[in-house]
Design a protein around this motif. Structure first.
Motif, PDB file in Angstrom:
ATOM      1  N   MET A  16       0.817  -1.190   0.000  1.00  0.00           N
ATOM      2  CA  MET A  16       0.000   0.000   0.000  1.00  0.00           C
ATOM      3  C   MET A  16       0.865   1.260   0.000  1.00  0.00           C
ATOM      4  O   MET A  16       0.510   2.252  -0.576  1.00  0.00           O
ATOM      5  CB  MET A  16      -0.916  -0.018   1.220  1.00  0.00           C
ATOM      6  CG  MET A  16      -1.959   1.056   1.202  1.00  0.00           C
ATOM      7  SD  MET A  16      -2.960   1.189  -0.287  1.00  0.00           S
ATOM      8  CE  MET A  16      -3.620  -0.424  -0.457  1.00  0.00           C
ATOM      9  N   SER A  65      -4.863  -2.359   4.507  1.00  0.00           N
ATOM     10  CA  SER A  65      -4.801  -1.569   3.266  1.00  0.00           C
ATOM     11  C   SER A  65      -5.597  -0.275   3.353  1.00  0.00           C
ATOM     12  O   SER A  65      -5.082   0.808   3.071  1.00  0.00           O
ATOM     13  CB  SER A  65      -5.308  -2.400   2.089  1.00  0.00           C
ATOM     14  OG  SER A  65      -4.451  -3.468   1.857  1.00  0.00           O
ATOM     15  N   HIS A  94      -8.060   2.587  -6.577  1.00  0.00           N
ATOM     16  CA  HIS A  94      -7.761   1.247  -6.052  1.00  0.00           C
ATOM     17  C   HIS A  94      -9.018   0.581  -5.502  1.00  0.00           C
ATOM     18  O   HIS A  94      -8.944  -0.203  -4.549  1.00  0.00           O
ATOM     19  CB  HIS A  94      -6.685   1.344  -4.963  1.00  0.00           C
ATOM     20  CG  HIS A  94      -5.440   1.979  -5.462  1.00  0.00           C
ATOM     21  ND1 HIS A  94      -4.516   1.307  -6.211  1.00  0.00           N
ATOM     22  CD2 HIS A  94      -4.988   3.251  -5.363  1.00  0.00           C
ATOM     23  CE1 HIS A  94      -3.536   2.125  -6.540  1.00  0.00           C
ATOM     24  NE2 HIS A  94      -3.800   3.310  -6.034  1.00  0.00           N
ATOM     25  N   SER A 131     -10.912  -1.824  -6.306  1.00  0.00           N
ATOM     26  CA  SER A 131     -11.038  -3.283  -6.226  1.00  0.00           C
ATOM     27  C   SER A 131     -10.570  -3.810  -4.872  1.00  0.00           C
ATOM     28  O   SER A 131     -11.070  -4.826  -4.398  1.00  0.00           O
ATOM     29  CB  SER A 131     -10.268  -3.955  -7.357  1.00  0.00           C
ATOM     30  OG  SER A 131      -8.881  -3.685  -7.237  1.00  0.00           O
ATOM     31  N   GLN A 132      -9.647  -3.114  -4.224  1.00  0.00           N
ATOM     32  CA  GLN A 132      -9.161  -3.547  -2.911  1.00  0.00           C
ATOM     33  C   GLN A 132     -10.138  -3.236  -1.789  1.00  0.00           C
ATOM     34  O   GLN A 132     -10.109  -3.884  -0.748  1.00  0.00           O
ATOM     35  CB  GLN A 132      -7.815  -2.882  -2.597  1.00  0.00           C
ATOM     36  CG  GLN A 132      -6.702  -3.290  -3.505  1.00  0.00           C
ATOM     37  CD  GLN A 132      -5.430  -2.562  -3.145  1.00  0.00           C
ATOM     38  OE1 GLN A 132      -5.161  -2.316  -1.974  1.00  0.00           O
ATOM     39  NE2 GLN A 132      -4.649  -2.220  -4.139  1.00  0.00           N
ATOM     40  N   PHE A 133     -10.951  -2.206  -1.986  1.00  0.00           N
ATOM     41  CA  PHE A 133     -11.801  -1.716  -0.901  1.00  0.00           C
ATOM     42  C   PHE A 133     -13.282  -1.723  -1.240  1.00  0.00           C
ATOM     43  O   PHE A 133     -14.085  -1.170  -0.496  1.00  0.00           O
ATOM     44  CB  PHE A 133     -11.435  -0.267  -0.539  1.00  0.00           C
ATOM     45  CG  PHE A 133      -9.985   0.032  -0.507  1.00  0.00           C
ATOM     46  CD1 PHE A 133      -9.150  -0.638   0.355  1.00  0.00           C
ATOM     47  CD2 PHE A 133      -9.449   0.990  -1.346  1.00  0.00           C
ATOM     48  CE1 PHE A 133      -7.806  -0.357   0.390  1.00  0.00           C
ATOM     49  CE2 PHE A 133      -8.102   1.285  -1.311  1.00  0.00           C
ATOM     50  CZ  PHE A 133      -7.274   0.606  -0.442  1.00  0.00           C
TER      51      PHE A 133
END
Length: 141
Positions: A1, A23, A100, A102-104
């Motif tokens: 991150m 993250s 970002h 897709s990560q969250f």
């Protein structure tokens, strides 16, 4: 991150962030300096809750992070146009989250955007940044 904010060339050694809030927590720490005190307070509560009966140390959940730190701060900033610096930080945070996503995605959809759906927050977000509003609410006007 950490590399999201401090990219390096391929020949540089990677320096790990020695402490991590996960993250999304790291994104909050790095993009929202005004939320750091609340994030530290949340971390202290987690540490203290593990003391009494030698409980295992729990990680701060995305739910706790958003509901207890990010969402209250966001609501305050959206409703006060005089908080110029904080509004700039909010835009930076939202740009990073979208980049970002897709990560969250689950945490942002379930906890954050649901917490901003009721008036007066959608109009305030649209006024702050129409582009971010469309990106977060899938093109809604």
């Amino acid at each position: 991150m950490w590399r999201i904010f401090y990219p390096r060339s391929d020949d540089e050694p990677q320096i790990p962030m020695p402490w991590s809030f996960g993250s999304l927590g790291d994104v909050v720490w790095l993009t929202l300096p005004f939320c750091r005190a609340a994030l530290v307070e949340l971390a202290c509560r987690h540490l203290e809750s593990s003391l009494p009966e030698m409980q295992p140390l729990d990680q701060i959940t995305e739910f706790d992070l958003i509901i207890r730190v990010v969402l209250p701060w966001t609501r305050k900033v959206l409703l006060d146009p005089d908080l110029t610096w904080e509004r700039e930080q909010l835009v930076r945070f939202l740009q990073t989250v979208i980049k970002h996503l897709s990560q969250f995605e689950y945490a942002i959809d379930m906890y954050y955007l649901n917490g901003l759906q009721d008036p007066p927050y959608p109009a305030a977000l649209r006024e702050l940044s129409p582009e971010l509003y469309r990106a977060l609410f899938n093109g809604a006007e």
